[in-house]
Design an enzyme around this catalytic site. Structure first.
Site, PDB file in Angstrom:
ATOM      1  N   LYS A   1       2.834  11.717  27.322  1.00 33.03           N
ATOM      2  CA  LYS A   1       3.855  12.360  26.719  1.00 33.03           C
ATOM      3  C   LYS A   1       3.560  14.132  26.787  1.00 33.03           C
ATOM      4  O   LYS A   1       3.506  15.152  27.106  1.00 33.03           O
ATOM      5  CB  LYS A   1       4.813  11.652  25.851  1.00 33.03           C
ATOM      6  CG  LYS A   1       5.061  10.772  25.992  1.00 33.03           C
ATOM      7  CD  LYS A   1       5.688  10.164  25.142  1.00 33.03           C
ATOM      8  CE  LYS A   1       5.871   8.285  25.501  1.00 33.03           C
ATOM      9  NZ  LYS A   1       6.388   7.542  24.618  1.00 33.03           N
TER      10      LYS A   1
ATOM     11  N   GLN B   1       7.536   6.625  18.291  1.00 35.09           N
ATOM     12  CA  GLN B   1       6.406   5.530  19.344  1.00 35.09           C
ATOM     13  C   GLN B   1       6.964   4.533  19.257  1.00 35.09           C
ATOM     14  O   GLN B   1       6.069   3.458  18.152  1.00 35.09           O
ATOM     15  CB  GLN B   1       5.586   5.830  19.548  1.00 35.09           C
ATOM     16  CG  GLN B   1       4.325   5.196  20.791  1.00 35.09           C
ATOM     17  CD  GLN B   1       4.698   5.746  22.019  1.00 35.09           C
ATOM     18  OE1 GLN B   1       5.323   6.068  22.446  1.00 35.09           O
ATOM     19  NE2 GLN B   1       4.398   4.576  23.324  1.00 35.09           N
TER      20      GLN B   1
ATOM     21  N   ASP C   1      14.178   9.152  22.883  1.00 30.11           N
ATOM     22  CA  ASP C   1      14.611   8.053  23.071  1.00 30.11           C
ATOM     23  C   ASP C   1      15.670   7.567  23.657  1.00 30.11           C
ATOM     24  O   ASP C   1      15.887   6.355  24.228  1.00 30.11           O
ATOM     25  CB  ASP C   1      13.704   7.387  22.320  1.00 30.11           C
ATOM     26  CG  ASP C   1      12.327   7.027  22.928  1.00 30.11           C
ATOM     27  OD1 ASP C   1      11.795   6.926  24.254  1.00 30.11           O
ATOM     28  OD2 ASP C   1      11.614   6.837  21.814  1.00 30.11           O
TER      29      ASP C   1
HETATM   30  N1  GUN Z   1       7.387   1.846  24.066  1.00 31.77           N
HETATM   31  C1  GUN Z   1       6.769   1.914  24.586  1.00 31.77           C
HETATM   32  N2  GUN Z   1       8.112   2.348  25.814  1.00 31.77           N
HETATM   33  C2  GUN Z   1       8.615   3.066  25.265  1.00 31.77           C
HETATM   34  C3  GUN Z   1       9.087   4.765  24.814  1.00 31.77           C
HETATM   35  O1  GUN Z   1       9.990   4.159  26.216  1.00 31.77           O
HETATM   36  N3  GUN Z   1       9.216   5.186  24.056  1.00 31.77           N
HETATM   37  C4  GUN Z   1       9.082   4.780  22.691  1.00 31.77           C
HETATM   38  N4  GUN Z   1       9.449   5.308  21.603  1.00 31.77           N
HETATM   39  N5  GUN Z   1       8.144   3.861  22.735  1.00 31.77           N
HETATM   40  C5  GUN Z   1       7.960   2.751  23.677  1.00 31.77           C
END
Ligand code: GUN
Length: 309
Positions: free
Chosen positions: A79, A123, A146
């Site tokens: 990211k 996350q 998200d």
């Molecule tokens: N953990 C696994 N995939 C994701 C995601 O798309 N967003 C977040 N915040 N955590 C994750």
């Protein structure tokens, strides 16, 4: 030498994508190239970001990670790389496993108030002693890139403008790019997670598919998957979907990212066998994964534009 005849489909942007029809062996699926679609998406977002910069606006994403889950570390690094590429400022908050719920919520509130922060991402997973539902609920719905805040999930269910969760959004973009129409199709999702299965169900329903969501307690799974025109696997079990579970000519989307003992990445679909039966299939790696991050970037730019209207 095998006799190979080239077939192509015309994508939305007019590009031709070839697939090989190998005589005797039979048809092979079109491999949905998430990697290049994600690259193209990021290039377009970079242009959007430059336009914002011309107006003195620099988008910023704040990422919170609790603990040191190895998979999360990789996702977070990817990211951060995407932010650098596009020109989005990236701020990382790595919190100790021992953090209290109050400390986590206080940080979220601080970022909600910070006018220089446009998007906030927590996350997952986070340690069990913390309440992730409350944490997602406390992220401002305007900065919830998200799409996990209940307000945004509710809007998605109602088919209103919102932040669509990044993995489902990426899958929708792939359908659009490859002219895969969902209307009236029998679409089966395996997996009912809050992150993928449930928002994906809403996206597909909003696009007029007839959606069945299967999970660990589903009875007669194979009967259901064999009836799917479009099959989406989001289970988290390596090669769970085998060729005998797939209808001839189905579109197969693999959300799984499983790392074997040999460190090799595999999806939830037995790619080598299923590709002989499917009409379209996503690979792992290079399918859904890169699209998830591209759509996160899309949501950060969208949040920035909305907040500066
Ligand atoms: N953990 C696994 N995939 C994701 C995601 O798309 N967003 C977040 N915040 N955590 C994750």
């Amino acid at each position: 030498m095998k006799k190979v005849k080239k077939y192509y489909i015309i994508c939305k942007n007019g590009e031709r994508r070839y697939r090989d029809k190998i005589y005797k062996i039979g048809k092979m699926a079109v491999i949905i190239d998430g990697k290049s679609l994600a690259k193209k998406t990021r290039e377009n977002l970079k242009i959007e970001c430059e336009k914002l910069k011309d107006k003195g606006i620099i988008p910023k994403l704040a990422v919170i990670m609790v603990g040191d889950d190895p998979a999360s570390k990789v996702y977070v690094r990817n990211k951060s790389k995407a932010c650098d590429e596009i020109g989005v400022k990236y701020e990382e908050y790595i919190l100790k496993d021992s953090i209290t719920q109050k400390e986590l919520i206080d940080l979220i509130h601080k970022l909600n108030e910070d006018k220089t922060v446009n998007g906030i991402l927590l996350q997952s997973p986070i340690p069990n002693h913390l309440d992730i539902d409350e944490a997602f609920r406390e992220i401002s719905s305007e900065k919830d890139v998200d799409g996990f805040n209940p307000v945004n999930i509710g809007k998605l269910l109602l088919n209103q403008d919102t932040f669509v969760s990044c993995t489902p959004y990426g899958i929708m973009k792939m359908f659009e790019e490859y002219n895969i129409d969902l209307e009236g199709k029998n679409l089966v999702i395996i997996g009912r997670s809050n992150i993928v299965g449930k928002p994906l169900m809403a996206c597909c329903l909003n696009n007029h598919a007839t959606v069945t969501v299967c999970h660990s307690r589903t009875k007669g799974l194979k009967e259901k998957t064999k009836n799917a025109d479009i099959l989406i696997a989001a289970i988290g079990k390596s090669k769970f979907v085998t060729a005998d579970m797939v209808k001839e000519g189905a579109v197969v989307i693999d959300v799984g990212i499983n790392r074997g003992e040999d460190k090799k990445l595999t999806g939830d679909v037995d790619f080598e066998e299923v590709k002989k039966k499917a009409s379209y299939i996503t690979p792992v790696p290079g399918g859904v994964g890169p699209m998830t991050i591209a759509m996160l970037m899309n949501n950060v730019i969208k949040a920035t534009i909305n907040q500066n209207k």
